[in-house]
Design a protein around this motif. Structure first.
Motif, short mmCIF file in Angstrom:
data_model
loop_
_atom_site.label_atom_id
_atom_site.label_comp_id
_atom_site.label_asym_id
_atom_site.label_seq_id
_atom_site.Cartn_x
_atom_site.Cartn_y
_atom_site.Cartn_z
N GLN A 149 -2.65 8.14 -1.45
CA GLN A 149 -1.73 7.62 -2.45
C GLN A 149 -0.79 6.57 -1.85
O GLN A 149 -0.47 5.57 -2.50
CB GLN A 149 -0.93 8.78 -3.05
N SER A 153 -0.68 2.37 -2.90
CA SER A 153 0.51 1.61 -3.28
C SER A 153 0.80 0.46 -2.32
O SER A 153 1.14 -0.65 -2.74
CB SER A 153 1.74 2.52 -3.32
N HIS A 164 0.45 0.27 -10.24
CA HIS A 164 1.60 1.01 -10.73
C HIS A 164 1.61 2.39 -10.07
O HIS A 164 0.58 2.86 -9.57
CB HIS A 164 1.53 1.16 -12.24
N ALA A 165 2.76 3.04 -10.09
CA ALA A 165 2.89 4.34 -9.42
C ALA A 165 1.89 5.35 -9.95
O ALA A 165 1.26 6.09 -9.17
CB ALA A 165 4.31 4.86 -9.58
N HIS A 166 1.70 5.39 -11.26
CA HIS A 166 0.76 6.37 -11.82
C HIS A 166 -0.68 6.03 -11.45
O HIS A 166 -1.53 6.93 -11.31
CB HIS A 166 0.93 6.47 -13.34
N GLU A 167 -0.98 4.75 -11.25
CA GLU A 167 -2.33 4.36 -10.83
C GLU A 167 -2.58 4.77 -9.38
O GLU A 167 -3.66 5.27 -9.03
CB GLU A 167 -2.50 2.85 -10.98
N GLN A 169 -1.22 7.22 -7.79
CA GLN A 169 -1.35 8.67 -7.72
C GLN A 169 -2.77 9.11 -8.03
O GLN A 169 -3.30 10.05 -7.43
CB GLN A 169 -0.38 9.33 -8.71
N ARG A 170 -3.41 8.44 -8.96
CA ARG A 170 -4.76 8.83 -9.40
C ARG A 170 -5.87 8.19 -8.56
O ARG A 170 -7.00 8.66 -8.59
CB ARG A 170 -4.95 8.43 -10.86
N ASP A 198 -13.71 7.80 -16.68
CA ASP A 198 -12.25 7.67 -16.52
C ASP A 198 -11.90 6.96 -15.22
O ASP A 198 -10.99 6.11 -15.18
CB ASP A 198 -11.59 9.04 -16.57
N LEU A 202 -10.03 3.33 -14.78
CA LEU A 202 -8.84 3.12 -13.95
C LEU A 202 -9.04 1.90 -13.05
O LEU A 202 -8.18 1.01 -12.98
CB LEU A 202 -8.55 4.36 -13.12
#
Length: 435
Positions: A149, A153, A164-167, A169-170, A198, A202
């Protein structure tokens, strides 16, 4: 047939390479699809050149350093396969011939040392505040996940990309999903599940958003260079970006996790490195110039790459009839180069399972027996920036945290395209006092 007979007369040999015993008709196809790391490990025990039957095709596993070097040096005889194209697209990693030459020429300016130094500095600047925010729970920290992660970033900005932060994380889990799907598709077929769709969405969304973003200020990034210097279609540009996005956020964090895990299990080496970092860098955000003053760190990373190479095998195809040692090889033969086992060759590496950075206290390494980034014309173009980001990440983690083991060695390693641990890379982290 005439080729084989001529070779037999010339070389005085009539016997084929040994073959790993397997099931009738299907051979080792199912085992290869489910667990290639274990299967090829069995084959490596049989000898330096061993054939493995995969349905109607036979693959050759090569673990002899004297044979591997020429295979990688002569790319016109042994070309890369295109098995990664469904995952990575068409770019410098997945092409051959003129298409590869063009892609390499396009990419080369962005990997000049001055550019990688700038990129590494960018990485450290983005990674430092993220590491400051890492928690230190009582339970072990899965370094593979956390560093994945972190790199998702902090690494893409080196190439002009942002997540982005949520991207971010995944992203590590999405890469695992896509790699598993891509490998199984190559090794016998795999349906595109909702999880695969999914993960692909992403990745495609990240690329689409970055392609639509305006240029940034400062030295030209990889994205900007490709846009400015080459008139290529949007889809082709996306494929070039797909490679650097995945490459920068996949193997480097896993290598960093392996380095830290090995250090946690070797306290004297860990203490010596921490002392060197404290003396050389102190609490500052490290820069590429600091790395030149940390020879122990480089030796530690080299030894980690020997023991736990993220690229644990390479694949090549023979473009014409050739030989592997004493064995005739037909045109079209698929060969696997077993990096994991080359790195454990006891005639080259005494006590091969021992973590011993002193092996790399001098810059030379045995020819053909150390291939963490490949070799020859197709050696990884990103070798320098990958080593820089791994080294900077190790420094920044050790500036902030003390490491202790979370479970007995060894971890249950497995591999498809890349090396992974089935239980992650658990280590106890304790925050060091502020200096």
């Amino acid at each position: 047939m005439r080729f084989t007979r001529a070779l037999q007369r010339l070389r005085g040999t009539a016997h084929p390479a040994p073959e790993l015993p397997g099931l009738p008709v299907v051979g080792h196809a199912a085992a290869f699809r489910d667990d290639p790391f274990t299967l090829l490990g069995r084959a490596a025990q049989q000898g330096p050149v061993v054939r493995v039957k995969l349905l109607d095709r036979t693959a050759w596993l090569v673990t002899d350093p004297t044979l591997v070097g020429p295979m990688l040096d002569h790319q016109h005889t042994w070309v890369r396969g295109e098995g990664l194209a469904p995952l990575l697209g068409t770019n410098v990693l997945t092409t051959n011939g003129p298409a590869w030459s063009t892609a390499r020429t396009m990419a080369q300016p962005s990997f000049h040392p001055a550019m990688t130094d700038h990129g590494a500095t960018t990485f450290a600047r983005h990674a430092a505040p993220l590491l400051d925010a890492w928690p230190t729970p009582d339970n072990p920290t899965n370094l593979a996940q956390k560093l994945g992660q972190l790199f998702a970033s902090a690494a893409p900005p080196m190439f002009g990309l942002t997540l982005h932060a949520h991207e971010a994380q995944r992203f590590p889990a999405a890469l695992d999903t896509l790699q598993t799907w891509a490998f199984r598709s190559l090794a016998g077929g795999s349906r595109r599940t909702s999880a695969v769709r999914d993960a692909q969405a992403l990745l495609d969304g990240i690329l689409a958003r970055n392609l639509a973003a305006p240029p940034t200020a400062g030295p030209p990034t990889y994205l900007q260079r490709l846009r400015q210097d080459h008139a290529i279609p949007r889809d082709a540009l996306a494929d070039h970006l797909r490679l650097v996005l995945i490459a920068s956020a996949d193997n480097p964090p896993n290598t960093t996790a392996s380095v830290l895990w090995l250090l946690a299990h070797h306290p004297p080496i860990l203490r010596a490195l921490v002392e060197a970092i404290d003396h050389t860098v102190g609490p500052a955000v490290p820069e590429p110039a600091h790395l030149d003053q940390l020879p122990l760190l480089h030796a530690i990373i080299d030894e980690s790459l020997r023991l736990l190479p993220p690229v644990w095998w390479l694949a090549r195809h023979a473009t014409h009839h050739t030989t592997l040692g004493e064995y005739p090889v037909p045109k079209g033969t698929l060969a696997f180069i077993g990096t994991w086992w080359l790195h454990r060759n006891p005639t080259v590496w005494p006590h091969p399972e021992r973590f011993d950075p002193e092996r790399f206290s001098t810059p030379s390494s045995p020819d053909g027996a150390y291939l963490p980034f490949g070799r020859g014309p197709r050696r990884c173009i990103g070798t320098r920036i990958a080593l820089q980001t791994v080294a900077l990440a190790v420094v920044m983690v050790l500036q902030r945290f003390a490491l202790t083991p979370a479970q007995p060695r060894p971890l249950p390693w497995y591999g498809r395209f890349a090396l992974r641990s089935r239980v992650g890379v658990p280590v106890h982290l304790t925050r060091r006092p502020t200096r």
